[in-house]
Write a protein that holds these residues in place. Structure first.
Motif, short mmCIF file in Angstrom:
data_model
loop_
_atom_site.label_atom_id
_atom_site.label_comp_id
_atom_site.label_asym_id
_atom_site.label_seq_id
_atom_site.Cartn_x
_atom_site.Cartn_y
_atom_site.Cartn_z
N GLU B 17 0.84 -1.20 0.00
CA GLU B 17 0.00 0.00 0.00
C GLU B 17 0.88 1.25 0.00
O GLU B 17 1.45 1.63 1.02
CB GLU B 17 -0.92 -0.01 1.23
CG GLU B 17 -1.84 1.19 1.33
CD GLU B 17 -2.61 1.20 2.64
OE1 GLU B 17 -2.40 0.29 3.48
OE2 GLU B 17 -3.41 2.13 2.83
N SER B 18 0.97 1.93 -1.10
CA SER B 18 1.85 3.10 -1.24
C SER B 18 1.28 4.30 -0.47
O SER B 18 0.06 4.44 -0.33
CB SER B 18 2.01 3.47 -2.72
OG SER B 18 2.57 2.38 -3.44
N SER B 19 2.18 5.15 0.00
CA SER B 19 1.76 6.35 0.74
C SER B 19 2.90 7.36 0.76
O SER B 19 3.97 7.12 0.18
CB SER B 19 1.34 5.97 2.16
OG SER B 19 0.77 7.07 2.83
N SER B 20 2.66 8.49 1.44
CA SER B 20 3.67 9.55 1.52
C SER B 20 3.76 10.09 2.93
O SER B 20 2.76 10.18 3.64
CB SER B 20 3.33 10.70 0.57
OG SER B 20 3.37 10.28 -0.77
N LEU B 21 4.98 10.47 3.33
CA LEU B 21 5.22 11.14 4.59
C LEU B 21 5.57 12.59 4.28
O LEU B 21 6.24 12.88 3.29
CB LEU B 21 6.41 10.50 5.32
CG LEU B 21 6.21 9.19 6.05
CD1 LEU B 21 5.65 8.09 5.16
CD2 LEU B 21 7.53 8.74 6.66
N ARG B 61 12.47 1.54 -2.79
CA ARG B 61 11.04 1.88 -2.79
C ARG B 61 10.78 3.30 -2.30
O ARG B 61 9.63 3.72 -2.17
CB ARG B 61 10.28 0.88 -1.91
CG ARG B 61 10.30 -0.54 -2.48
CD ARG B 61 9.65 -1.53 -1.51
NE ARG B 61 10.42 -1.69 -0.29
CZ ARG B 61 11.52 -2.43 -0.21
NH1 ARG B 61 11.96 -3.08 -1.26
NH2 ARG B 61 12.16 -2.54 0.96
N LEU B 62 11.82 4.04 -1.99
CA LEU B 62 11.71 5.38 -1.43
C LEU B 62 12.06 6.44 -2.47
O LEU B 62 13.01 6.30 -3.22
CB LEU B 62 12.64 5.54 -0.23
CG LEU B 62 12.42 4.61 0.95
CD1 LEU B 62 13.47 4.85 2.02
CD2 LEU B 62 11.02 4.74 1.53
N LYS B 63 11.26 7.52 -2.45
CA LYS B 63 11.54 8.66 -3.31
C LYS B 63 11.27 9.93 -2.52
O LYS B 63 10.19 10.11 -1.98
CB LYS B 63 10.65 8.63 -4.55
CG LYS B 63 10.83 9.81 -5.50
CD LYS B 63 9.90 9.67 -6.69
CE LYS B 63 9.94 10.85 -7.60
NZ LYS B 63 9.01 10.68 -8.77
N ALA B 64 12.28 10.80 -2.45
CA ALA B 64 12.15 12.05 -1.71
C ALA B 64 12.05 13.20 -2.68
O ALA B 64 12.78 13.25 -3.68
CB ALA B 64 13.35 12.24 -0.78
N THR B 65 11.13 14.13 -2.39
CA THR B 65 10.96 15.32 -3.22
C THR B 65 11.00 16.56 -2.33
O THR B 65 10.77 16.48 -1.12
CB THR B 65 9.64 15.26 -3.99
OG1 THR B 65 8.55 15.23 -3.04
CG2 THR B 65 9.57 14.03 -4.88
N LEU B 66 11.26 17.72 -2.96
CA LEU B 66 11.42 18.95 -2.19
C LEU B 66 10.73 20.11 -2.89
O LEU B 66 10.88 20.28 -4.10
CB LEU B 66 12.91 19.27 -2.02
CG LEU B 66 13.26 20.54 -1.22
CD1 LEU B 66 12.81 20.41 0.23
CD2 LEU B 66 14.75 20.82 -1.29
N THR B 67 9.97 20.90 -2.10
CA THR B 67 9.45 22.17 -2.56
C THR B 67 10.03 23.26 -1.66
O THR B 67 10.84 22.97 -0.77
CB THR B 67 7.91 22.22 -2.50
OG1 THR B 67 7.49 22.30 -1.13
CG2 THR B 67 7.30 20.98 -3.14
N LYS B 68 9.57 24.48 -1.83
CA LYS B 68 10.13 25.57 -1.03
C LYS B 68 9.67 25.54 0.42
O LYS B 68 10.25 26.22 1.27
CB LYS B 68 9.78 26.92 -1.66
CG LYS B 68 10.53 27.18 -2.95
CD LYS B 68 10.30 28.58 -3.47
CE LYS B 68 11.12 28.83 -4.73
NZ LYS B 68 10.92 30.18 -5.28
N SER B 71 8.86 18.79 2.17
CA SER B 71 9.43 17.64 1.46
C SER B 71 8.51 16.45 1.70
O SER B 71 7.85 16.35 2.74
CB SER B 71 10.83 17.33 2.00
OG SER B 71 11.35 16.16 1.39
N PHE B 72 8.47 15.58 0.71
CA PHE B 72 7.69 14.36 0.83
C PHE B 72 8.62 13.16 0.66
O PHE B 72 9.54 13.17 -0.16
CB PHE B 72 6.60 14.30 -0.24
CG PHE B 72 5.52 15.31 -0.05
CD1 PHE B 72 5.59 16.54 -0.68
CD2 PHE B 72 4.44 15.05 0.78
CE1 PHE B 72 4.58 17.50 -0.51
CE2 PHE B 72 3.43 15.98 0.95
CZ PHE B 72 3.51 17.22 0.31
N LEU B 73 8.34 12.14 1.45
CA LEU B 73 9.00 10.85 1.27
C LEU B 73 7.92 9.88 0.81
O LEU B 73 7.03 9.53 1.57
CB LEU B 73 9.65 10.38 2.57
CG LEU B 73 10.47 9.10 2.47
CD1 LEU B 73 11.69 9.32 1.57
CD2 LEU B 73 10.93 8.62 3.84
#
Lengths: 114, 112
Positions: B17-21, B61-68, B71-73
């Protein structure tokens, strides 16, 4: 390659007693950190060393906490006297100069003050 | 004052079950944002560094993204071995020495 080594892993003491924690960083890492982690919280910096110099100790409660890093390698963190509120995990970390944010942590020393 | 807030505090997922932190931050200037994984009784283990908005990093299985502002994991098709506390930390631009400000963490539990 050995990681950051800390001892003791666990320590239980009565309040007002002294306690000391030891850290051996990764070989070649000139920056050493002591962090405090309370249950359910993220780590908080206590002190940072560049070689043997303490360059950031603004968060270290200097009335009861002291630290040293002799010869720029091993480090010791001391609490005297310990208070009930000092119960926490004390984490040591090290890093190479210039690599921002990539810290290598030890397993921590869990202190319980009764 | 520099601040890092993570949500949710705890997340329970079924295997696959995919999700985001989420990690929201407030700093005067961001030098870097870092994700760590912490297993019970262990010290945090470094995962990713992100430096600027729009940057992405992936590891298994982890992808981190960044905004100003945050951040989401993202965790895709998680497995039970992904269970851990995930910590987000920021370094302020004027801090040359590596001082990190950590959030309180998100405790992830993945059930088979």
């Amino acid at each position: 390659e050995a990681g950051v080594v800390q001892s003791p892993r666990y320590k239980i003491i009565e309040k007002k007693q002294p306690v000391a924690f030891w850290c051996n960083p990764i070989s070649g890492h000139n920056t050493l950190y002591w962090y405090l982690q309370n249950l359910g919280q993220g780590p908080e910096l206590l002190i940072r060393y560049e070689n043997e110099e303490a360059v950031d100790d603004s968060q270290l409660p200097k009335d009861r906490f002291s630290a040293e890093r002799l010869k720029g390698v091993d480090s010791t963190l001391k609490i005297q006297p310990a208070e009930l509120g000092d119960s926490a995990v004390y984490l040591c970390a090290s890093s190479q100069g210039g690599v921002a944010g990539e810290l290598f942590f030890g397993e921590g020393s869990r202190l319980t003050v009764l | 004052e520099d601040q890092v807030t993570q949500s949710p505090e705890a997340l329970r997922l079924q295997e696959g079950e995919s999700s985001s932190l989420n990690c929201s931050y407030t700093v005067s200037g961001l030098r870097g944002l870092f994700w760590y994984r912490q297993d019970p009784g262990k010290g945090p283990e470094f995962l990713f560094t992100l430096y600027s908005a729009g940057e992405e990093k992936e590891k298994e299985r982890l992808k981190a993204t960044l905004t100003k502002k945050e951040s989401f994991l993202h965790i895709t098709a998680p497995k039970p071995e992904d269970s851990a506390t995930y910590l987000c930390a920021v370094q302020e631009v004027n801090n040359q020495g590596g001082k990190l400000i950590f959030g309180q963490g998100t405790e992830l539990s993945v059930k088979p």
